[in-house]
Design a protein around this motif. Structure first.
Motif, short mmCIF file in Angstrom:
data_model
loop_
_atom_site.label_atom_id
_atom_site.label_comp_id
_atom_site.label_asym_id
_atom_site.label_seq_id
_atom_site.Cartn_x
_atom_site.Cartn_y
_atom_site.Cartn_z
N ALA A 54 -25.39 71.21 92.72
CA ALA A 54 -25.64 71.72 94.07
C ALA A 54 -24.66 72.83 94.42
O ALA A 54 -25.03 73.86 95.00
CB ALA A 54 -25.54 70.58 95.08
N ALA A 55 -23.40 72.64 94.06
CA ALA A 55 -22.38 73.66 94.35
C ALA A 55 -22.65 74.94 93.56
O ALA A 55 -22.50 76.05 94.08
CB ALA A 55 -20.99 73.11 94.04
N GLN A 56 -23.03 74.79 92.31
CA GLN A 56 -23.33 75.96 91.47
C GLN A 56 -24.51 76.74 92.04
O GLN A 56 -24.50 77.97 92.09
CB GLN A 56 -23.62 75.52 90.05
CG GLN A 56 -23.87 76.67 89.08
CD GLN A 56 -24.13 76.17 87.67
OE1 GLN A 56 -24.71 75.10 87.49
NE2 GLN A 56 -23.71 76.92 86.67
N LEU A 57 -25.53 76.00 92.50
CA LEU A 57 -26.72 76.64 93.05
C LEU A 57 -26.41 77.37 94.36
O LEU A 57 -26.92 78.47 94.61
CB LEU A 57 -27.79 75.58 93.29
CG LEU A 57 -29.21 76.05 93.57
CD1 LEU A 57 -29.77 76.85 92.39
CD2 LEU A 57 -30.10 74.84 93.86
N SER A 58 -25.55 76.77 95.18
CA SER A 58 -25.24 77.37 96.49
C SER A 58 -24.14 78.41 96.42
O SER A 58 -23.98 79.22 97.34
CB SER A 58 -24.83 76.27 97.47
OG SER A 58 -23.52 75.80 97.20
N GLY A 59 -23.35 78.37 95.34
CA GLY A 59 -22.21 79.27 95.24
C GLY A 59 -21.01 78.78 96.02
O GLY A 59 -20.03 79.51 96.19
N GLY A 60 -21.06 77.53 96.47
CA GLY A 60 -19.96 76.96 97.24
C GLY A 60 -19.02 76.14 96.37
O GLY A 60 -19.16 76.07 95.14
N THR A 61 -18.08 75.47 97.03
CA THR A 61 -17.07 74.66 96.33
C THR A 61 -17.55 73.23 96.19
O THR A 61 -18.16 72.67 97.11
CB THR A 61 -15.74 74.68 97.10
OG1 THR A 61 -15.34 76.03 97.29
CG2 THR A 61 -14.66 73.92 96.36
N ALA A 62 -17.28 72.62 95.04
CA ALA A 62 -17.62 71.22 94.79
C ALA A 62 -16.39 70.35 94.91
O ALA A 62 -15.30 70.73 94.46
CB ALA A 62 -18.23 71.06 93.40
N ALA A 110 -28.53 77.04 100.49
CA ALA A 110 -27.69 78.02 101.17
C ALA A 110 -26.23 77.80 100.80
O ALA A 110 -25.82 76.69 100.42
CB ALA A 110 -27.88 77.90 102.68
N PRO A 111 -25.39 78.84 100.89
CA PRO A 111 -23.97 78.69 100.57
C PRO A 111 -23.33 77.58 101.42
O PRO A 111 -23.36 77.62 102.64
CB PRO A 111 -23.39 80.06 100.92
CG PRO A 111 -24.53 81.01 100.80
CD PRO A 111 -25.73 80.24 101.26
N CYS A 112 -22.81 76.57 100.76
CA CYS A 112 -22.24 75.43 101.47
C CYS A 112 -21.21 74.74 100.57
O CYS A 112 -21.12 75.00 99.38
CB CYS A 112 -23.33 74.43 101.86
SG CYS A 112 -24.18 73.65 100.45
N THR A 113 -20.42 73.88 101.18
CA THR A 113 -19.47 73.03 100.45
C THR A 113 -20.17 71.72 100.12
O THR A 113 -20.86 71.15 100.96
CB THR A 113 -18.23 72.76 101.31
OG1 THR A 113 -17.58 74.00 101.60
CG2 THR A 113 -17.26 71.83 100.59
N THR A 114 -19.99 71.23 98.89
CA THR A 114 -20.65 69.99 98.46
C THR A 114 -19.60 68.94 98.13
O THR A 114 -18.68 69.21 97.35
CB THR A 114 -21.54 70.24 97.25
OG1 THR A 114 -22.37 71.39 97.48
CG2 THR A 114 -22.43 69.05 96.98
N VAL A 115 -19.75 67.77 98.73
CA VAL A 115 -18.76 66.69 98.59
C VAL A 115 -19.45 65.43 98.07
O VAL A 115 -20.50 65.04 98.58
CB VAL A 115 -18.10 66.38 99.94
CG1 VAL A 115 -17.00 65.33 99.78
CG2 VAL A 115 -17.56 67.64 100.59
N GLN A 116 -18.85 64.81 97.08
CA GLN A 116 -19.35 63.53 96.59
C GLN A 116 -18.93 62.43 97.56
O GLN A 116 -17.76 62.35 97.97
CB GLN A 116 -18.78 63.25 95.20
CG GLN A 116 -19.44 62.09 94.48
CD GLN A 116 -18.98 62.01 93.03
OE1 GLN A 116 -18.76 63.05 92.39
NE2 GLN A 116 -18.82 60.81 92.51
N LEU A 117 -19.87 61.58 97.97
CA LEU A 117 -19.59 60.58 99.01
C LEU A 117 -18.99 59.30 98.47
O LEU A 117 -18.51 58.47 99.26
CB LEU A 117 -20.88 60.26 99.78
CG LEU A 117 -21.44 61.40 100.63
CD1 LEU A 117 -22.70 60.94 101.36
CD2 LEU A 117 -20.40 61.89 101.64
N GLY A 118 -19.00 59.09 97.18
CA GLY A 118 -18.43 57.87 96.64
C GLY A 118 -18.25 57.98 95.15
O GLY A 118 -18.84 58.84 94.49
N GLY A 119 -17.46 57.07 94.61
CA GLY A 119 -17.22 57.07 93.18
C GLY A 119 -18.45 56.65 92.39
O GLY A 119 -19.53 56.40 92.94
#
Length: 332
Positions: free
Chosen positions: A181-189, A154-163
């Motif tokens: 994940a961001a590309q698939l959801s259409g959200g921001t990475a 689903a459309p969502c924001t995707t955040v990396q949790l660590g380096g």
């Protein structure tokens, strides 16, 4: 008229309870019972609708459905994908008070187990992520498999949790997982282009102030769901352990460390262990993870049972995806 007189009528309104296991009496009833069963089980019609169609009472429709099951006209089975163990899943969930647990069959081949875990985790994210979620993704071999297996989100924001682990080839997979994940959801990475572990606290502070990294770190307080991997405290099951020298490995073990999530260390009871490593990490903290409404841990394979049990005792994890061998150890 005696109580045993065969001519004695049933009391008004009382359904006949004799011969509960009776089969349909003849071909006409067999056809009617099977047709009623088809309407109910395959066509999704209600008992009221069926009663109206056949000119029967709702009781007679219900009785016809009972006959269909008892006589074998209808056989009900519950079939799950072969790789999911529903019984073990429920036992793990109940034993640790989780919102949900999903246990896959696993394999003697660790790589195949990771593929099963990643595939099921991908399906789970496709099911539970909702529009507007802020989804955090940690590094992990299985989580990277999950990212590659994602087919819907689903459309969502995707955040990396660590380096990333800069000393290992291919560890850019954590960035790629976030971007996919961001590309698939259409959200921001919001990826983190930095190592997870840096040489000292001064370097860590400087990196946290980098605008791109700071932008990702600022989203940790907004997380609604997070997917994490679990590491033990040994060479085979923790990349963090592998990243440290022998002195620190043993020093942290002496402090009671038995498991880690994204470099955050925990003892056998699931309590956080504070070390100088905390100041050298670029990533989500244990307290920030505790504030996330849903934390999904994906971990399994040889040597992971103790670490998984530690993290389940911590209360930090709300959903567990693991393999059957690990699950059986968890529930005894």
């Amino acid at each position: 008229m005696s109580a045993t007189d065969p001519q004695r009528p049933e009391p008004p309104g009382e359904p006949v309870q004799k011969a509960e296991k009776a089969k349909a009496k003849g071909p006409a009833e067999i056809i009617q019972v099977s047709t009623i069963a088809r309407r109910f089980y395959l066509d999704g019609r209600s008992k009221v609708e069926i009663a109206d169609e056949f000119g029967l009472s709702r009781f007679k429709v219900a009785r016809a459905l009972d006959i269909a099951r008892e006589s074998g006209i209808v056989r009900i089975s519950i079939q799950l994908p072969a790789q999911i163990d529903a019984d073990l899943s429920d036992r793990v969930r109940a034993a640790y008070g989780l919102d949900r647990a999903i246990v896959v069959a696993g394999s003697d081949d660790p790589a195949q187990t990771h593929r099963q875990l990643g595939s099921v985790a991908a399906d789970l994210l496709g099911e539970i992520v909702e529009e507007g979620d802020v989804l955090g993704l940690a590094w992990g071999r299985t989580i990277n498999v999950m990212g590659a297996e994602l087919t819907r989100l689903a459309p969502c924001t995707t955040v990396q949790l660590g380096g990333v682990f800069s000393h290992r080839t291919g560890d850019e997979g954590s960035v790629e997982t976030v971007r996919r994940a961001a590309q698939l959801s259409g959200g921001t990475a919001y990826p983190i282009y930095a190592p997870l572990i840096v040489p000292d606290a001064t370097t860590a502070r400087a990196l946290r102030e980098d605008p791109g990294i700071a932008s990702a770190l600022s989203r940790f307080a907004l997380l609604t769901k997070a997917v994490v991997a679990i590491g033990g405290w040994d060479e085979q099951s923790s990349t963090v352990y592998q990243s440290l020298g022998p002195r620190l490995r043993e020093e942290y073990r002496a402090l009671g460390v038995r498991a880690e999530i994204s470099g955050r260390l925990f003892d056998a009871e699931g309590a956080s262990v504070r070390t100088d490593l905390e100041d050298r990490l670029i990533g989500v903290s244990a307290d920030q993870l505790r504030a996330v409404p849903e934390v999904i841990a994906v971990a399994g394979g040889p040597g992971k049972a103790e670490a998984v049990a530690v993290m389940l005792r911590s209360g930090l994890v709300s959903t567990m995806v693991t393999d059957a061998a690990t699950a059986r150890t968890l529930v005894g």
